[in-house]
Design an enzyme around this catalytic site. Structure first.
Site, PDB file in Angstrom:
ATOM      1  N   SER A   1      53.971  15.870  -9.012  1.00 21.25           N
ATOM      2  CA  SER A   1      52.897  16.551  -8.272  1.00 21.25           C
ATOM      3  C   SER A   1      53.215  18.027  -8.035  1.00 21.25           C
ATOM      4  CB  SER A   1      52.666  15.858  -6.930  1.00 21.25           C
ATOM      5  OG  SER A   1      52.417  14.488  -7.119  1.00 21.25           O
TER       6      SER A   1
HETATM    7  N1  SAM Z   1      55.683  11.250  -6.418  1.00 20.05           N
HETATM    8  C1  SAM Z   1      55.796  11.573  -7.806  1.00 20.05           C
HETATM    9  C2  SAM Z   1      56.744  12.702  -8.081  1.00 20.05           C
HETATM   10  O1  SAM Z   1      57.224  13.337  -7.145  1.00 20.05           O
HETATM   11  O2  SAM Z   1      57.030  12.911  -9.265  1.00 20.05           O
HETATM   12  C3  SAM Z   1      54.471  11.835  -8.445  1.00 20.05           C
HETATM   13  C4  SAM Z   1      53.928  10.605  -8.978  1.00 20.05           C
HETATM   14  S1  SAM Z   1      52.591  10.625 -10.074  1.00 20.05           S
HETATM   15  C5  SAM Z   1      51.431  11.756  -9.449  1.00 20.05           C
HETATM   16  C6  SAM Z   1      51.930   9.024  -9.645  1.00 20.05           C
HETATM   17  C7  SAM Z   1      52.777   7.860 -10.085  1.00 20.05           C
HETATM   18  O3  SAM Z   1      52.183   6.657  -9.590  1.00 20.05           O
HETATM   19  C8  SAM Z   1      52.872   7.694 -11.594  1.00 20.05           C
HETATM   20  O4  SAM Z   1      54.211   7.730 -11.989  1.00 20.05           O
HETATM   21  C9  SAM Z   1      52.242   6.327 -11.848  1.00 20.05           C
HETATM   22  O5  SAM Z   1      52.838   5.608 -12.914  1.00 20.05           O
HETATM   23  C10 SAM Z   1      52.465   5.639 -10.526  1.00 20.05           C
HETATM   24  N2  SAM Z   1      51.596   4.495 -10.250  1.00 20.05           N
HETATM   25  C11 SAM Z   1      50.280   4.340 -10.486  1.00 20.05           C
HETATM   26  N3  SAM Z   1      49.876   3.123 -10.054  1.00 20.05           N
HETATM   27  C12 SAM Z   1      50.971   2.501  -9.531  1.00 20.05           C
HETATM   28  C13 SAM Z   1      51.201   1.244  -8.917  1.00 20.05           C
HETATM   29  N4  SAM Z   1      50.232   0.338  -8.741  1.00 20.05           N
HETATM   30  N5  SAM Z   1      52.453   0.951  -8.494  1.00 20.05           N
HETATM   31  C14 SAM Z   1      53.468   1.845  -8.655  1.00 20.05           C
HETATM   32  N6  SAM Z   1      53.302   3.048  -9.236  1.00 20.05           N
HETATM   33  C15 SAM Z   1      52.068   3.378  -9.656  1.00 20.05           C
END
Ligand code: SAM
Length: 217
Positions: A65
């Site tokens: 992000s």
């Molecule tokens: N917090 C992260 C960082 O600092 O890099 C940013 C994460 S990214 C915007 C969102 C993440 O949520 C992705 O890696 C995606 O694979 C994960 N995601 C989406 N749905 C999910 C779920 N049901 N359970 C766990 N992770 C999930």
């Protein structure tokens, strides 16, 4: 290739121009944003862009992000150093590191094993001992460790998942993007006397939360 002194000065500039300048006031939040080496969490080809004002690809179609969004979500949580935190969407592990600096313990769930493994390695190289990375569907929460004092969801949900609201402790706070698959509202959810109060913080754009209580792909 930049050295650590150069990265540190880029980080200071990021905090001043992208974060403090946009109204984030919490001293501890500003300090950890200036401390955690964001460049360690990005793919090598994006090293030079690590402190820029936007998200970056991390593989599997996902992103780390934007620094401001990480700071804003963290500020909304009002951490005091004693909380048990659940993060849904580990991604690169960068936000997990920020949360680990400001709370007692962090459980972070990622649906892609490849991302979870990479985040685990970086967090362990940086000696974060209070973060547990779990592979799975974080939209269900983590029943066996609930309740959580704070929950942060870093992917956009179609509605507030009941599973996560149920796992929030009394007096707890959650930040979560809720809305369409392309843009959402960042919601602050607070639980008081078993009632949930929801406030909209701002508009935002996150990758979708895919899972049982999220989008169905
Ligand atoms: N917090 C992260 C960082 O600092 O890099 C940013 C994460 S990214 C915007 C969102 C993440 O949520 C992705 O890696 C995606 O694979 C994960 N995601 C989406 N749905 C999910 C779920 N049901 N359970 C766990 N992770 C999930």
């Amino acid at each position: 290739m930049r050295n650590e002194v150069e990265f540190s000065s880029l980080r200071e500039r990021m905090v001043a121009t992208q974060i403090a300048n946009r109204g984030i006031k919490g001293r501890e939040v500003l300090e950890v944003m200036a401390k955690v080496p964001r460049h360690r969490f990005v793919l090598p080809k994006y090293l030079d862009s690590a402190y820029e004002d936007h998200p970056l690809p991390i593989g599997e179609g996902q992103t780390i992000s934007q620094p401001y969004m990480v700071a804003l979500m963290t500020e909304c949580l009002g951490l005091k150093g004693v909380e048990k935190v659940l993060e849904v969407g580990t991604g690169s592990g960068y936000q997990s590191a920020i949360l680990a600096e400001l709370s007692k313990e962090v459980y972070t769930i990622e649906r892609f094993e490849s991302l979870a493994e990479r985040a685990k390695k970086v967090l362990s190289d940086l000696e974060y001992k209070n973060v547990k990375v779990i592979v799975g569907d974080g939209s269900r929460g983590l029943e066996e460790e609930a309740p959580f004092d704070r929950i942060v969801v870093t992917a956009g949900a179609p509605v507030l998942p009941k599973s996560l609201a149920d796992q929030l402790a009394e007096g707890g706070k959650m930040v979560i993007p809720v809305g369409g698959s392309f843009s959402q509202a960042l919601l602050l959810v607070e639980k008081e006397k078993d009632k949930v109060k929801t406030t909209s913080v701002c508009g935002c754009v996150f990758v979708p939360l895919i899972g049982e209580y999220g989008w169905k792909r």
